[in-house]
Write a protein that holds these residues in place. Structure first.
Motif, mmCIF file in Angstrom:
data_model
loop_
_atom_site.group_PDB
_atom_site.id
_atom_site.type_symbol
_atom_site.label_atom_id
_atom_site.label_comp_id
_atom_site.label_asym_id
_atom_site.label_seq_id
_atom_site.Cartn_x
_atom_site.Cartn_y
_atom_site.Cartn_z
ATOM 1 N N LEU A 677 2.755 -4.109 2.083
ATOM 2 C CA LEU A 677 1.490 -3.580 1.746
ATOM 3 C C LEU A 677 1.059 -3.210 0.327
ATOM 4 N N HIS A 678 -0.058 -3.724 0.102
ATOM 5 C CA HIS A 678 -0.371 -3.663 -1.482
ATOM 6 C C HIS A 678 -1.400 -2.532 -1.478
ATOM 7 N N THR A 679 -2.481 -2.992 -0.641
ATOM 8 C CA THR A 679 -3.736 -2.292 -0.592
ATOM 9 C C THR A 679 -4.279 -1.666 0.629
ATOM 10 N N LEU A 680 -4.477 -0.323 0.708
ATOM 11 C CA LEU A 680 -4.691 0.247 2.087
ATOM 12 C C LEU A 680 -5.988 1.160 1.932
ATOM 13 N N ILE A 681 -7.179 0.888 2.786
ATOM 14 C CA ILE A 681 -8.397 1.336 2.992
ATOM 15 C C ILE A 681 -8.804 1.930 4.192
ATOM 16 N N PHE A 682 -9.295 3.050 4.334
ATOM 17 C CA PHE A 682 -9.632 3.784 5.334
ATOM 18 C C PHE A 682 -11.035 3.996 5.100
ATOM 19 N N GLU A 683 -11.944 3.614 5.982
ATOM 20 C CA GLU A 683 -13.404 3.808 5.987
ATOM 21 C C GLU A 683 -14.103 4.049 7.284
ATOM 22 N N TYR A 684 -15.007 5.312 7.381
ATOM 23 C CA TYR A 684 -15.668 5.728 8.432
ATOM 24 C C TYR A 684 -14.900 5.972 9.394
ATOM 25 N N CYS A 685 -13.516 6.549 9.369
ATOM 26 C CA CYS A 685 -12.686 6.995 10.357
ATOM 27 C C CYS A 685 -12.907 8.513 10.451
ATOM 28 N N ASP A 686 -13.884 8.789 11.489
ATOM 29 C CA ASP A 686 -14.539 10.189 11.402
ATOM 30 C C ASP A 686 -13.636 11.117 12.111
ATOM 31 N N ASN A 687 -12.540 10.637 12.948
ATOM 32 C CA ASN A 687 -11.794 11.631 13.583
ATOM 33 C C ASN A 687 -10.608 11.617 13.014
ATOM 34 N N LEU A 688 -10.032 11.218 11.924
ATOM 35 C CA LEU A 688 -8.790 11.218 11.108
ATOM 36 C C LEU A 688 -8.698 12.294 10.404
ATOM 37 N N GLU A 703 -0.027 -0.011 -3.709
ATOM 38 C CA GLU A 703 -0.504 0.398 -5.062
ATOM 39 C C GLU A 703 -1.907 0.923 -4.898
ATOM 40 N N VAL A 704 -2.796 0.444 -4.109
ATOM 41 C CA VAL A 704 -4.038 0.695 -3.953
ATOM 42 C C VAL A 704 -4.492 1.575 -2.692
ATOM 43 N N LEU A 705 -5.139 2.696 -2.845
ATOM 44 C CA LEU A 705 -5.503 3.596 -1.626
ATOM 45 C C LEU A 705 -7.065 4.288 -1.739
ATOM 46 N N ILE A 706 -7.741 3.466 -0.726
ATOM 47 C CA ILE A 706 -9.215 3.848 -0.938
ATOM 48 C C ILE A 706 -9.617 4.517 0.386
ATOM 49 N N LEU A 724 1.756 4.135 -6.345
ATOM 50 C CA LEU A 724 0.421 4.448 -6.296
ATOM 51 C C LEU A 724 -0.503 4.158 -7.563
ATOM 52 N N GLU A 725 -1.292 3.049 -7.864
ATOM 53 C CA GLU A 725 -1.785 2.746 -9.151
ATOM 54 C C GLU A 725 -3.458 3.181 -9.122
ATOM 55 N N VAL A 726 -4.060 2.891 -7.926
ATOM 56 C CA VAL A 726 -5.496 3.101 -7.679
ATOM 57 C C VAL A 726 -5.522 4.148 -6.504
ATOM 58 N N LEU A 727 -6.401 5.067 -6.841
ATOM 59 C CA LEU A 727 -6.852 5.736 -5.793
ATOM 60 C C LEU A 727 -8.377 6.080 -5.724
ATOM 61 N N ILE A 728 -9.149 6.019 -4.842
ATOM 62 C CA ILE A 728 -10.590 6.107 -4.835
ATOM 63 C C ILE A 728 -10.827 6.847 -3.602
ATOM 64 N N TYR A 752 -6.161 4.363 -12.231
ATOM 65 C CA TYR A 752 -7.493 4.272 -11.749
ATOM 66 C C TYR A 752 -7.675 5.297 -10.781
ATOM 67 N N LEU A 753 -8.558 6.335 -11.113
ATOM 68 C CA LEU A 753 -8.908 7.479 -10.000
ATOM 69 C C LEU A 753 -10.470 7.755 -10.031
ATOM 70 N N HIS A 754 -10.880 7.487 -8.979
ATOM 71 C CA HIS A 754 -12.157 7.558 -8.597
ATOM 72 C C HIS A 754 -12.524 8.715 -7.618
ATOM 73 N N ILE A 755 -13.427 10.020 -7.773
ATOM 74 C CA ILE A 755 -13.364 10.930 -7.118
ATOM 75 C C ILE A 755 -15.055 10.917 -6.724
ATOM 76 N N GLU A 756 -15.538 10.834 -5.572
ATOM 77 C CA GLU A 756 -16.936 10.777 -5.600
ATOM 78 C C GLU A 756 -17.355 11.868 -4.223
ATOM 79 N N HIS A 757 -18.364 12.629 -4.491
ATOM 80 C CA HIS A 757 -18.959 13.305 -3.413
ATOM 81 C C HIS A 757 -17.903 14.085 -2.618
#
Length: 878
Positions: A677-688, A703-706, A724-728, A752-757
């Protein structure tokens, strides 16, 4: 004339056959001699393929011969992939198989005995077919050429973005358009029909109409004249609703809340016009309608009536190839764009063919270049691609071949491919030509990201490392760099770990031209899917019918690239699964079926399954976990999905996993089994609430976690992610990144680090210092509570990009900003007090930031692109 890409396919096959895996598996199943026989024959055939491709234009019979070779090679690839599937099944059984699984496997068609007889029959069949076709090829007198010389051509992989200062020979044209924009409406600046002046720019493809319009729109003088500037690309589709949505989006500030496009798709014309009036009312605007092909006057009048809602003096700039369309739309005479002068043409050609000043060392090549320039007829796109294809080539014979090629004799018609484009394409390495053809599956003006297209190529096995151990993601970016260096990509933006780009319309036409045998874009005009089609996309909802698929069997790719276009028929999906058993890439985005069939497990060759934005699906069949070849599984915005399938850890080939789920807890054990596993994205997981709370096992390959819009999430287990190389992270309102409740972090490899809202973020987390030797891009967006930037930020010695947007409470930069010597790109916007201090020449921080190569203070162009890009990566930045 279609391309067959046979050399590349044959080379890929031979590479597989030479691997230890195939030798071991073929010996284990007593198929070693059969496989070796096929390999020997294929080696002989491969030697003459390059010569055959060169001569196919002159010998018609060679085209059919190449087509037959290509079909056999693709069938052989399917057979060989069967070995890989069997090997993966055995690995899963050995690692985690229960007694019941092993009994079921014994009685299935995939057990060793059944598999051996089935594969022996298939291997013998493709070998027999290949031997026969090889014998037929002897009559063509082909010469053996084992190496594609284009493979060893060394090229410079990057060029700086061509901004206004890099455009040659259009200064006077820009001034003339500016004068037209300053003139009052010819019939008075009243309201009603006279409220908007329409200025057409007309000229044939590749002349630079779009570039000229961009020069005008980005001119600083426009900011003092027009309150609002908008850009909408029209291309082939003149759908009124879609155009209104594009105008509304273009008129919107991307950093404030607007209606999501999915919602606007449900609005009628009257509702959209209401939103448009709200955006444009009392605003003096400049709207560019780029690349218009619509010649239906009624449609144009309907659109014009809807958009004439701005203030007096508003203007519309139109680019089109058609003089009749320009006449129909314009309220003033058309501005007819001509080709570049001979002097400017040569300057542009030399700019792309040589490094600065290098042409002085090669006067003979410059002389040949002058003759090539004449053949380009002042067309900038032709000049750039011709020059780019000869960059770093100092062999005069190569230059002479381009100068003397018969393709220059093609007469340029409206829909012709410019000869220079085809010549430049022919000089690409074979692997790059094959990848380029996949752009034909997307509509014109489609915006690509390097991650999306590279992953697409990867799942189809098109990416090969010249060094053997290079990462797939890096190979994909290198391919895109190569295409960019050859001027086949435009609107190219580098965001650190990812690129964003588009294709010029003529380059898109070229992709259609070279791909028309095996690639098909299905729309309402499609009547059937030809037998030879291997890759298809669907771009219109009303184009799908069972009658389309009477003959085709070998389809490997099905995608739905257009937002809002998907499949709703479960029976059609069942038909595809039954018919296309060798599918590699299945993208069912925007679909609306409620159940994914259990039979999905029969697609044992499937490497990508994408179900994004299916709002009806609640569960996935557990059988999906039998897809051991699967490299990408995407469930983004499947908002009804209640739970992930059981035994997810069986997907041992999985590299990219995108998740939307209603679950509150995820099993650490399942993810720990995903060793690739290289890239893992969690999106709209409201209960997590927690990602692997109390986890001890490291996810050593990730390497990538979003993480986006996970409103209950409280902490991140960064200590179990050593690579981990990319965190958004965006819109996680309960998350405070400064709190690390698990273990202290000593060292990070983050780039790469992106922090928003993230409203709980008052300062940057201390653990960022653990990435001081690696961090290259830092983006901080809409963190309204952020008050300070720490002094230790200056220790980020490799930081190249710093983007700070909508952090209204941020007042100061670190006092030692000048220590960030690697910094090349600084954006500060939506930070009123900080922006004032960074104003050019007058701001107190200006002396610190002036040496930075690219500084944007309060500018919106790149900011909009930044938000669009993050939206494509799964970040809803609206």
């Amino acid at each position: 004339m279609a391309e067959y890409f046979v050399f590349e396919i044959a080379e890929s096959l031979l590479g597989k056959l030479a691997s230890n895996l195939y030798e071991q598996v073929s010996r284990a199943f007593d198929l070693y001699e059969d496989v070796q026989s096929f390999r020997d024959t294929l080696s002989i055939v491969k030697g003459v393929l390059l010569d055959a491709e060169e001569k196919k234009e002159m010998k018609h019979g060679l085209r059919e011969w190449l087509r037959q070779i290509g079909n056999v090679c693709l069938d052989a690839e399917d057979v060989l992939d069967g070995f890989e599937c069997q090997n993966l099944r055995k690995q899963v059984l050995k690692a985690s198989g229960t007694t019941r699984m092993k009994v079921n496997h014994f009685f299935s068609s995939s057990n060793s005995l059944v598999f051996r007889f089935r594969m022996a029959r298939k291997v013998k069949n493709v070998t027999r077919r290949l031997n026969k076709i090889t014998a037929d090829g002897n009559k063509f007198g082909l010469e053996r050429i084992d190496v594609d010389n284009r493979l060893v051509q060394k090229r410079e992989m990057t060029y700086s973005h061509v901004d206004a200062s890099g455009v040659i020979g259009r200064e006077s044209e820009r001034e003339e358009i500016f004068k037209l924009l300053m003139q009052p409406h010819p019939n008075g600046d009243g309201y009603g029909d006279q409220s908007v002046c329409v200025i057409p720019i007309v000229g044939f493809g590749g002349l630079g109409k779009t570039t000229l319009a961009k020069l005008v729109l980005s001119d600083e003088r426009m900011d003092g004249i027009f309150q609002l500037k908008m850009w909408v690309c029209i291309s082939d589709d003149f759908d009124i609703r879609h155009i209104l949505i594009k105008i509304i989006n273009s008129a919107s500030d991307p950093t404030i809340s607007v209606v999501p496009q999915e919602s606007m798709n449900n609005l009628d014309i009257e509702q959209l016009q209401g939103r448009l009036r709200h955006k444009l009312s009392c605003q003096k605007y400049l709207l560019v309608l780029d690349d218009v092909w619509n010649d239906n006057r009624a449609k144009w009048i309907e659109l014009k009536d809807l958009i004439k809602v701005g203030a007096v003096g508003s203007k519309i700039l139109v680019t089109t190839r058609s003089t009749s369309i320009a006449s129909m739309m314009g309220t003033v005479p058309s501005y007819v764009l001509e080709g570049l002068s001979v002097e400017n043409s040569l300057s542009l050609f030399l700019k792309w063919a040589f490094r600065e000043g290098e042409e002085k060392e090669h006067p003979y090549l410059v002389d040949i270049g002058k003759e090539i320039v004449k053949k380009c007829r002042g067309v900038p796109l032709a000049l750039k691609t011709s020059g780019s294809s000869l960059f770093s080539v100092f062999d005069s014979q190569r230059w002479e071949i381009m100068r003397d090629h018969e393709l220059w004799n093609l007469k340029q018609q409206k829909d012709d491919i410019l000869p220079s484009l085809k010549l430049s394409y022919d000089q690409m390495p074979s692997y790059l030509r094959h990848c380029f053809a996949f752009f034909s599956l997307y509509p014109k003006d489609f915006g690509f990201t390097s991650a999306e297209i590279a992953n697409f190529w990867a799942t189809l096995g098109l990416l090969r490392s010249p060094f053997g151990s290079q990462k797939i993601e890096n190979i994909g970016k290198a391919y895109i760099n190569e295409l960019y260096s050859r001027s086949f990509l435009e609107d190219f933006e580098d965001f650190g770990t990812i690129y964003y780009f588009k294709l010029h319309d003529l380059v898109h036409d070229l992709s259609l031209y070279v791909a028309k045998e095996e690639f098909l874009m299905v729309n309402s005009n499609s009547r059937n899917i030809p037998e030879q089609v291997r890759h298809m996309s669907v771009v219109e909802n009303d184009s799908l019918r069972h009658s389309l698929f009477p003959k085709s069997r070998g389809v490997r790719t099905i995608i739905f690239p257009v937002n809002g276009v998907g499949v709703g028929s479960e029976s059609l999906l069942e038909t595809w699964i039954k018919r296309y058993k060798y599918l590699r890439h299945l993208n069912l985005s925007n679909s609306s079926f409620a159940t994914l069939p259990n039979s999905i497990a029969k697609l044992e060759h499937l490497r990508a399954l994408i179900l994004d934005k299916n709002f009806k699906i609640k569960r996935l069949p557990n059988s999906i976990c039998r897809l051991q070849s699967l490299q990408k599984l995407s469930l983004r915005r499947c908002l009804g999905l209640e739970t992930l399938p059981k035994r997810l850890g069986m997907l041992i080939s999985l590299r990219k996993l995108f998740i939307t789920t209603k679950q509150s807890v995820l099993s650490e054990d399942e993810f720990a089994s995903l060793i690739n596993l290289h890239t893992l994205i969690f999106e709209y997981c409201d209960n997590l609430k927690f990602l692997f709370r109390g986890a001890q096992t490291q996810l050593s390959s990730l390497e990538v976690l979003i993480i986006q819009s996970c409103g209950s999430l409280e902490s991140l287990p960064l200590h179990i992610l050593p690579k981990l190389e990319v965190l958004i992270v965006t819109r996680c309102v309960m998350l405070n990144l400064s709190l690390n409740s698990e273990r202290p972090i000593q060292k990070l490899k983050m780039k790469y680090l992106h922090i928003e809202h993230c409203p709980r973020q008052h300062t940057l987390p201390e653990w960022i210092q653990a990435a001081s030797n690696t961090l290259r891009t830092l983006s901080i967006l809409s963190c309204h509570c952020l008050e300070t930037l720490p002094e230790w930020l200056s220790t980020m010695t490799h930081l190249k990009m710093l983007h700070i947007v909508n952090c209204s409470q941020l007042l100061h930069l670190p006092s030692n900003m000048h220590c960030l010597r690697a910094l090349e790109d600084l954006i500060i916007d939506g930070c009123p007090e900080l922006g004032r201090k960074c104003e050019p020449r007058s701001g107190e921080y200006w002396s610190f930031i002036a040496p930075i190569k690219c500084v944007s203070i309060g500018e919106t162009r790149k900011k909009k692109l930044l938000f669009q890009l993050h939206s494509r990566m799964g970040l809803n930045c609206t």
